[in-house]
Design an enzyme around this catalytic site. Structure first.
Site: not given
Length: 283
Positions: A177, A190
């Site tokens: 990401s 995350y």
């Protein structure tokens, strides 16, 4: 001169002074710029392949003629995908090491080997740092990061035990990401997991090299998996590409990286974010 020549030839054609060629032209049934790929019978594993980006990746490889196995915690959607589209489905919580390794053993037994792995599964639980639960942090790491390592390890062990040369080699594609290089508050778990994926990519590149397997990382930006009607004009226009991303943007890159001639792309972290990580923003 060339432009003028072409203009005159087109004018002659329009006015009947030039006959069209009778040669058969290849039919084009897809929109302009669409790349249609047909692989040999590649064996593909997609984790988190029953929803969102993973589902788009699964369908792209199915459309390209591949056999696809999906590992996903979502039993209902996974079983529907197996029934409707013919994937091999494993209902697995990837944070469960034993369950993951058991599923991999079953898959290697059934297919003898893998050609392509897309390690996509992930959760995006956000929590304020001062109120966060460390166990949730661990859960994110165990779901988003550790499975890529476990799958690569199992794949290497399998090929080492059964060293039948695979002329294709292999492809491992890890989904990270852009949050591993830019963040908001409360995203520690995350961001750490996706940063780990980016770093793991080049480590696995070296470790899987003896088996002919390339390892690359895709870092999506804003990829909208819901109803496009829920997006605003501002959502789209803030991107230099003038739109929010779709799961198909990631799926197309997975297909591209898996082409046989693209084995020189190795250890890369490729952002797919409409240019947002390169856009200078001051408020």
């Amino acid at each position: 001169m060339a432009d003028n020549y072409l203009e005159r030839r087109m004018d002659d054609l329009r006015n009947g002074r030039l006959q069209q060629s009778n040669k058969i032209q290849a039919s084009v049934s897809q929109r302009k710029g669409y790349l249609s790929v047909n692989f040999p019978m590649r064996r593909v594993l997609v984790t988190g392949g029953a929803n969102g980006i993973g589902l788009a990746v699964t369908r792209a490889f199915l459309k390209a003629g591949c056999k696809v196995a999906v590992m996903d915690i979502d039993r209902e959607k996974g079983e529907k995908l197996a029934h409707d589209e013919g994937v091999r489905f494993y209902n697995v919580d990837l944070a469960d090491k034993d369950a993951l390794e058991k599923a991999l053993d079953n898959l290697f037994s059934a297919w003898k080997d893998l050609d392509i792995v897309v390690s996509n599964a992930g959760i995006s639980t956000f929590q304020p740092l001062t109120e966060g639960d460390p166990e949730i942090f661990d859960r994110i790491i165990d779901t988003n990061l550790r499975p890529a390592y476990l799958i690569a390890r199992a794949w290497a062990i399998h090929r080492k035990q059964f060293p039948i040369p695979n002329t294709f080699g292999g492809r491992m594609i890890c989904i990270s990401s852009t949050r591993h290089i830019q963040s908001e508050e409360g995203t520690e778990g995350y961001s750490a997991s996706k940063g780990g994926i980016a770093s793991l990519t080049h480590s696995l590149m070296m470790s899987l090299s003896p088996y002919g397997i390339t390892v690359n990382c895709i870092s999506p930006g804003w990829i909208h998996t819901g109803d496009p009607e829920g997006l605003s004009e501002i959502d789209h226009l803030q991107h230099p590409s003038r739109r929010v991303g779709t799961p198909q943007d990631i799926a197309r890159l997975c297909i591209f990286l898996s082409l046989p001639d693209n084995d020189f792309i190795n250890g890369a972290d490729i952002p797919v974010d409409g240019g947002m990580t390169r856009k200078m923003i001051y408020q």
